[in-house]
Design a protein around this motif. Structure first.
Motif, PDB file in Angstrom:
ATOM      1  N   VAL A  12      79.431  -5.933 -48.902  1.00 32.45           N
ATOM      2  CA  VAL A  12      79.064  -4.527 -48.789  1.00 32.45           C
ATOM      3  C   VAL A  12      77.581  -4.347 -49.099  1.00 32.45           C
ATOM      4  N   CYS A  13      77.096  -5.031 -50.127  1.00 34.07           N
ATOM      5  CA  CYS A  13      75.679  -4.946 -50.478  1.00 34.07           C
ATOM      6  C   CYS A  13      74.788  -5.448 -49.336  1.00 34.07           C
ATOM      7  N   SER A  14      75.192  -6.543 -48.728  1.00 36.79           N
ATOM      8  CA  SER A  14      74.404  -7.093 -47.617  1.00 36.79           C
ATOM      9  C   SER A  14      74.354  -6.127 -46.448  1.00 36.79           C
ATOM     10  N   MET A  15      75.499  -5.513 -46.156  1.00 35.63           N
ATOM     11  CA  MET A  15      75.556  -4.538 -45.070  1.00 35.63           C
ATOM     12  C   MET A  15      74.650  -3.349 -45.364  1.00 35.63           C
ATOM     13  N   LEU A  16      74.733  -2.837 -46.595  1.00 38.15           N
ATOM     14  CA  LEU A  16      73.907  -1.688 -46.954  1.00 38.15           C
ATOM     15  C   LEU A  16      72.423  -2.040 -46.934  1.00 38.15           C
ATOM     16  N   GLU A  17      72.106  -3.248 -47.375  1.00 36.07           N
ATOM     17  CA  GLU A  17      70.705  -3.654 -47.399  1.00 36.07           C
ATOM     18  C   GLU A  17      70.104  -3.620 -46.002  1.00 36.07           C
ATOM     19  N   MET A  18      70.871  -4.057 -44.991  1.00 36.72           N
ATOM     20  CA  MET A  18      70.374  -4.029 -43.618  1.00 36.72           C
ATOM     21  C   MET A  18      70.099  -2.597 -43.157  1.00 36.72           C
ATOM     22  N   PHE A  19      71.014  -1.695 -43.479  1.00 39.64           N
ATOM     23  CA  PHE A  19      70.827  -0.306 -43.076  1.00 39.64           C
ATOM     24  C   PHE A  19      69.686   0.348 -43.856  1.00 39.64           C
ATOM     25  N   PHE A  20      69.530  -0.026 -45.126  1.00 35.42           N
ATOM     26  CA  PHE A  20      68.431   0.520 -45.915  1.00 35.42           C
ATOM     27  C   PHE A  20      67.082   0.102 -45.323  1.00 35.42           C
ATOM     28  N   ILE A  21      66.971  -1.148 -44.942  1.00 35.78           N
ATOM     29  CA  ILE A  21      65.725  -1.636 -44.344  1.00 35.78           C
ATOM     30  C   ILE A  21      65.412  -0.848 -43.074  1.00 35.78           C
ATOM     31  N   LYS A  22      66.447  -0.617 -42.273  1.00 40.25           N
ATOM     32  CA  LYS A  22      66.259   0.135 -41.029  1.00 40.25           C
ATOM     33  C   LYS A  22      65.783   1.552 -41.297  1.00 40.25           C
ATOM     34  N   GLU A  23      66.285   2.166 -42.373  1.00 43.51           N
ATOM     35  CA  GLU A  23      65.924   3.547 -42.700  1.00 43.51           C
ATOM     36  C   GLU A  23      64.652   3.651 -43.537  1.00 43.51           C
ATOM     37  N   GLY A  24      64.142   2.501 -43.971  1.00 36.78           N
ATOM     38  CA  GLY A  24      62.944   2.520 -44.806  1.00 36.78           C
ATOM     39  C   GLY A  24      63.221   2.803 -46.266  1.00 36.78           C
ATOM     40  N   TYR A  25      64.469   2.587 -46.704  1.00 41.02           N
ATOM     41  CA  TYR A  25      64.827   2.799 -48.107  1.00 41.02           C
ATOM     42  C   TYR A  25      64.571   1.522 -48.899  1.00 41.02           C
ATOM     43  N   GLN A  26      64.250   1.699 -50.160  1.00 37.72           N
ATOM     44  CA  GLN A  26      64.125   0.564 -51.073  1.00 37.72           C
ATOM     45  C   GLN A  26      65.404   0.488 -51.897  1.00 37.72           C
ATOM     46  N   GLY A  27      66.193  -0.555 -51.674  1.00 38.05           N
ATOM     47  CA  GLY A  27      67.459  -0.703 -52.373  1.00 38.05           C
ATOM     48  C   GLY A  27      67.403  -1.794 -53.430  1.00 38.05           C
TER      49      GLY A  27
END
Length: 233
Positions: A12-27
């Protein structure tokens, strides 16, 4: 935007990290509740995402501890789908919850909506932040509620927001969709029971033996009315 994610499922963390990068979020991702609390105390966060079931310290306890110290937006991830479980998370101060399994796109929409609502509240300068009625005085800045002059101190953040909105617009009937949009700040991607759960809890906290103040408008939704005497749950 800087987001702390406390989730023990690494996929789940890996999946979210990919989407965060796409959105420009720092996770920042940690995998147990104690580490989550430590990271919360070490830095400033724009949003926190908590899993319900966490090692060492569960997500509900962590949510409560964070909320005692901060009003940072919190979204809970939970595999628990019962009303009682959802109520517990919301009562501990979570702003929203997402039931697993979930769509990453839906979670991104929730993140944007929750942060947008907080940013709007922080930048509003012209809106009246104190609303009053016959029985209530609600101060949006101090997050204080007076009922017949006595403080009401057991409201969750979302219950407070609902009461503020109802007192601001008395006797107006709102659908569940309208309340989700105007109080939660987005078109809800899921179950409208969220509104019903909050209304039920709020009614119990502000009612008198003769009045519940928040009335069900059959076929529409709810309204705030201090002139109707009812024993509605």
């Amino acid at each position: 935007m800087k987001i702390l994610v406390v989730e023990d499922n690494e996929s789940v963390c890996s999946m979210l990290e990919m989407f965060f990068i796409k959105e420009g979020y720092q996770g920042v991702f940690v995998h147990n509740g104690q580490d989550g609390f430590d990271h919360f105390n070490k830095d400033k966060w724009d949003l926190i995402i908590l899993d319900w079931m966490l090692p060492i310290m569960d997500g509900v306890t962590l949510c409560r501890k964070i909320r005692e110290l901060s009003q940072v937006p919190i979204i809970m991830l939970t595999a628990k789908d019962s009303d009682s479980d959802q109520v517990l998370g919301l009562e501990m101060g979570a702003d929203d919850y997402v039931t697993k399994p979930f769509s990453p796109l839906a979670l991104m929409a929730r993140i944007k909506a929750v942060t947008r609502r907080y940013q709007t509240e922080a930048t509003e300068k012209t809106e009246a932040h104190i609303v009053t009625s016959q029985y209530f005085k609600v101060n949006k800045d101090s997050r204080e509620v007076l009922f017949n002059g006595q403080p009401v101190t057991n409201l969750t953040p979302k219950e407070f927001d609902l009461l503020y909105y109802f007192v601001k617009y008395p006797k107006q009937a709102f659908s569940r969709e309208q309340l989700l949009d105007r109080v939660w700040g987005y078109q809800f991607y899921g179950d409208e029971r969220t509104v019903d759960v909050h209304i039920k809890r709020l009614r119990k906290k502000i009612r008198t033996p003769d009045q519940s103040f928040i009335q069900t408008v059959w076929g529409i939704g709810y309204k705030f009315d201090e002139t109707v005497f009812t024993n509605e749950d």
